[in-house]
Design an enzyme around this catalytic site. Structure first.
Site, PDB file in Angstrom:
ATOM      1  N   LYS A 113       0.839  -1.218   0.000  1.00  0.00           N
ATOM      2  CA  LYS A 113       0.000   0.000   0.000  1.00  0.00           C
ATOM      3  C   LYS A 113       0.862   1.251   0.000  1.00  0.00           C
ATOM      4  O   LYS A 113       0.475   2.273  -0.565  1.00  0.00           O
ATOM      5  CB  LYS A 113      -0.961  -0.006   1.199  1.00  0.00           C
ATOM      6  CG  LYS A 113      -2.055  -1.050   1.067  1.00  0.00           C
ATOM      7  CD  LYS A 113      -3.232  -0.774   1.995  1.00  0.00           C
ATOM      8  CE  LYS A 113      -4.378  -1.742   1.723  1.00  0.00           C
ATOM      9  NZ  LYS A 113      -5.498  -1.614   2.649  1.00  0.00           N
ATOM     10  N   LYS A 205      -6.973  -9.542  -6.429  1.00  0.00           N
ATOM     11  CA  LYS A 205      -8.183  -9.807  -5.643  1.00  0.00           C
ATOM     12  C   LYS A 205      -9.231  -8.705  -5.811  1.00  0.00           C
ATOM     13  O   LYS A 205      -8.878  -7.537  -6.024  1.00  0.00           O
ATOM     14  CB  LYS A 205      -7.847 -10.046  -4.171  1.00  0.00           C
ATOM     15  CG  LYS A 205      -7.556  -8.819  -3.367  1.00  0.00           C
ATOM     16  CD  LYS A 205      -7.618  -9.134  -1.867  1.00  0.00           C
ATOM     17  CE  LYS A 205      -7.603  -7.821  -1.104  1.00  0.00           C
ATOM     18  NZ  LYS A 205      -8.055  -7.851   0.242  1.00  0.00           N
ATOM     19  N   LYS A 208     -12.354  -3.196  -2.607  1.00  0.00           N
ATOM     20  CA  LYS A 208     -13.192  -1.994  -2.549  1.00  0.00           C
ATOM     21  C   LYS A 208     -12.487  -0.805  -3.158  1.00  0.00           C
ATOM     22  O   LYS A 208     -13.111   0.100  -3.679  1.00  0.00           O
ATOM     23  CB  LYS A 208     -13.492  -1.631  -1.087  1.00  0.00           C
ATOM     24  CG  LYS A 208     -14.351  -2.590  -0.345  1.00  0.00           C
ATOM     25  CD  LYS A 208     -14.624  -1.996   1.053  1.00  0.00           C
ATOM     26  CE  LYS A 208     -14.358  -3.016   2.131  1.00  0.00           C
ATOM     27  NZ  LYS A 208     -13.028  -2.914   2.714  1.00  0.00           N
TER      28      LYS A 208
HETATM   29  N1  AQP Z   1     -11.375 -10.521  -2.743  1.00  0.00           N
HETATM   30  C1  AQP Z   1     -11.553 -11.062  -1.553  1.00  0.00           C
HETATM   31  N2  AQP Z   1     -11.749 -12.393  -1.445  1.00  0.00           N
HETATM   32  C2  AQP Z   1     -11.949 -12.956  -0.233  1.00  0.00           C
HETATM   33  N3  AQP Z   1     -11.959 -12.271   0.917  1.00  0.00           N
HETATM   34  C3  AQP Z   1     -11.774 -10.933   0.860  1.00  0.00           C
HETATM   35  N4  AQP Z   1     -11.740  -9.972   1.801  1.00  0.00           N
HETATM   36  C4  AQP Z   1     -11.516  -8.771   1.217  1.00  0.00           C
HETATM   37  N5  AQP Z   1     -11.404  -8.931  -0.112  1.00  0.00           N
HETATM   38  C5  AQP Z   1     -11.552 -10.258  -0.373  1.00  0.00           C
HETATM   39  C6  AQP Z   1     -11.913 -10.218   3.221  1.00  0.00           C
HETATM   40  O1  AQP Z   1     -12.820  -9.261   3.726  1.00  0.00           O
HETATM   41  C7  AQP Z   1     -12.453  -8.953   5.063  1.00  0.00           C
HETATM   42  C8  AQP Z   1     -12.431  -7.490   5.265  1.00  0.00           C
HETATM   43  O2  AQP Z   1     -11.537  -6.844   4.455  1.00  0.00           O
HETATM   44  P1  AQP Z   1     -11.118  -5.343   4.796  1.00  0.00           P
HETATM   45  O3  AQP Z   1     -12.212  -4.420   4.475  1.00  0.00           O
HETATM   46  O4  AQP Z   1     -10.622  -5.245   6.182  1.00  0.00           O
HETATM   47  O5  AQP Z   1      -9.902  -5.046   3.895  1.00  0.00           O
HETATM   48  P2  AQP Z   1      -9.324  -5.726   2.659  1.00  0.00           P
HETATM   49  O6  AQP Z   1      -8.994  -7.153   2.896  1.00  0.00           O
HETATM   50  O7  AQP Z   1      -8.181  -4.858   2.242  1.00  0.00           O
HETATM   51  O8  AQP Z   1     -10.562  -5.636   1.654  1.00  0.00           O
HETATM   52  P3  AQP Z   1     -10.688  -4.777   0.370  1.00  0.00           P
HETATM   53  O9  AQP Z   1     -12.054  -4.927  -0.157  1.00  0.00           O
HETATM   54  O10 AQP Z   1      -9.566  -5.067  -0.565  1.00  0.00           O
HETATM   55  O11 AQP Z   1     -10.576  -3.308   0.945  1.00  0.00           O
HETATM   56  P4  AQP Z   1      -9.594  -2.144   0.563  1.00  0.00           P
HETATM   57  O12 AQP Z   1      -9.719  -2.007  -0.916  1.00  0.00           O
HETATM   58  O13 AQP Z   1     -10.146  -0.982   1.320  1.00  0.00           O
HETATM   59  O14 AQP Z   1      -8.209  -2.520   1.002  1.00  0.00           O
HETATM   60  C9  AQP Z   1     -11.113  -9.604   5.354  1.00  0.00           C
HETATM   61  O15 AQP Z   1     -11.369 -10.766   6.126  1.00  0.00           O
HETATM   62  C10 AQP Z   1     -10.615  -9.967   3.989  1.00  0.00           C
HETATM   63  O16 AQP Z   1      -9.781 -11.115   4.009  1.00  0.00           O
END
Ligand code: AQP
Length: 342
Positions: A113, A205, A208
């Site tokens: 990041k 992956k 968001k």
């Molecule tokens: N693509 C994914 N497949 C499976 N699990 C996922 N998680 C996120 N993306 C996937 C799981 O969702 C939980 C919460 O995630 P988070 O919001 O704490 O942050 P993240 O993992 O960084 O999710 P994002 O959507 O990618 O958010 P941003 O873009 O803000 O960084 C976790 O249990 C994660 O494993």
């Protein structure tokens, strides 16, 4: 026997998507029957990257309402907002002061990041794993559901609890044995933990924060938009859907999504779609996605129709969470030698 306690959360960094649901929240729902479950909306984590203050409160509320719509039951789980329990920030500070800087500099997620943010990278982003350790350790969590990407952070939380707090600051009982200050949590590796990849690139992956909206299906996308996004999803020139071919990450991802959304085993999905062309498969996947999300979207609307309902759940959750968190924080304050509050 008390049930093992589990804690997890999602950042309100935007609209929750199929990855958050299938990889995380869906599994939390199943844990409610067998575990003492705490689920928080981790809004303090959401500001470790640049954020829009005009959206944070609404995204926090939406995320909480989506937990409920996905089946998190406030009668069985404690649902709360991280920033409503100030012990998270305070324990994070105490843990900061015993955590070596180079432990944080090694974190892969920080490196990834930080590259994207260049000079603007905040201390908060570096410190993200210590705040996460505070989240977990405050509740004496036995187990933390972790995906591949969070394993390193959980390991860090364990090291902080064991090596930096318990080993150095544990008080002794009458026999001279140390009384641990913090419980050292174990990872909960989920049997069918799904990793959902993006629609526009089967090797990164679903996320968001991906600037391309078309890369993800948000849980609140209307049926027409879901169908459109799936129609435009990246494909390859090969006929037939299959799992496990490293040359075909999109086929693997979309077939896996179909299995999960249609409630079929991977074998069933392979058999059904193994000989299908993309033109036949995509409408089938779109229909499965629309149908799987329909009840979630209906329940979401019900929760949001009553503006006070979600806030009431979060208020109760805050009270319950704060009671547990304050007790732990007090143990840490005492172990570190602070003057007790009168
Ligand atoms: N693509 C994914 N497949 C499976 N699990 C996922 N998680 C996120 N993306 C996937 C799981 O969702 C939980 C919460 O995630 P988070 O919001 O704490 O942050 P993240 O993992 O960084 O999710 P994002 O959507 O990618 O958010 P941003 O873009 O803000 O960084 C976790 O249990 C994660 O494993």
């Amino acid at each position: 026997m008390p049930r093992p306690r589990v804690l997890s959360g999602v950042q309100p960094t935007g609209a929750l998507h199929l990855g958050n649901w299938l990889g995380a929240i869906r599994n939390w729902v199943a844990l409610q029957d067998s575990h003492d479950t705490y689920f928080c909306v981790v809004d303090l984590h959401a500001i470790t990257v640049p954020h829009d203050p005009a959206r944070l409160a609404e995204d926090t509320l939406t995320t909480a309402a989506l937990y409920l719509a996905c089946g998190i039951d406030p009668q069985r789980s404690t649902v709360f907002v991280q920033s409503h329990v100030s012990a998270h920030s305070e324990l994070a500070w105490l843990l900061n002061c015993v955590t070596p800087l180079n432990w944080l500099e090694r974190m892969i997620q920080f490196k990834e990041k930080a590259i994207k943010q260049g000079d603007q990278v905040s201390v908060g982003l570096l410190d993200y794993p210590v705040l996460m350790a505070a989240d977990i350790l405050l509740y004496d969590a036995d187990l933390v559901p972790v995906g591949e990407d969070q394993k390193q952070h959980l390991e860090l939380a364990r090291d902080i609890a064991q090596q930096r707090i318990n080993a150095r600051f544990a008080p002794r009982d009458a026999a001279g044995e140390p009384i641990p200050v913090l419980k050292v949590p174990e990872p909960l590796i989920l049997k069918d933990g799904a990793r959902v990849m993006g629609l526009t690139d089967g090797s990164s992956k679903m996320s968001k924060s991906d600037p391309n909206e078309g890369s993800r299906i948000s849980l609140l996308d209307p049926p027409e938009l879901i169908t459109k996004k799936i129609k435009r999803a990246k494909t390859d020139p090969t006929m037939g859907l299959e799992f496990g071919n490293p040359e075909r990450p999109e086929a693997d991802n979309l077939l896996g999504l179909y299995a999960l959304l249609a409630g079929k085993s991977r074998e069933q999905a392979s058999q059904e779609c193994g000989a299908m062309g993309w033109g036949t498969f995509k409408p089938l996947l779109a229909e499965a996605a629309v149908e799987a999300l329909r009840p979630v979207q209906e329940r979401y609307q019900q929760w949001r129709q009553d503006p006070g309902a979600v806030e009431a759940v979060l208020r109760d959750g805050q009270a319950q969470a704060a009671t547990v968190a304050e007790e732990t924080l007090d143990r840490v304050r005492q172990a570190l030698g602070f003057l007790p509050r009168s």
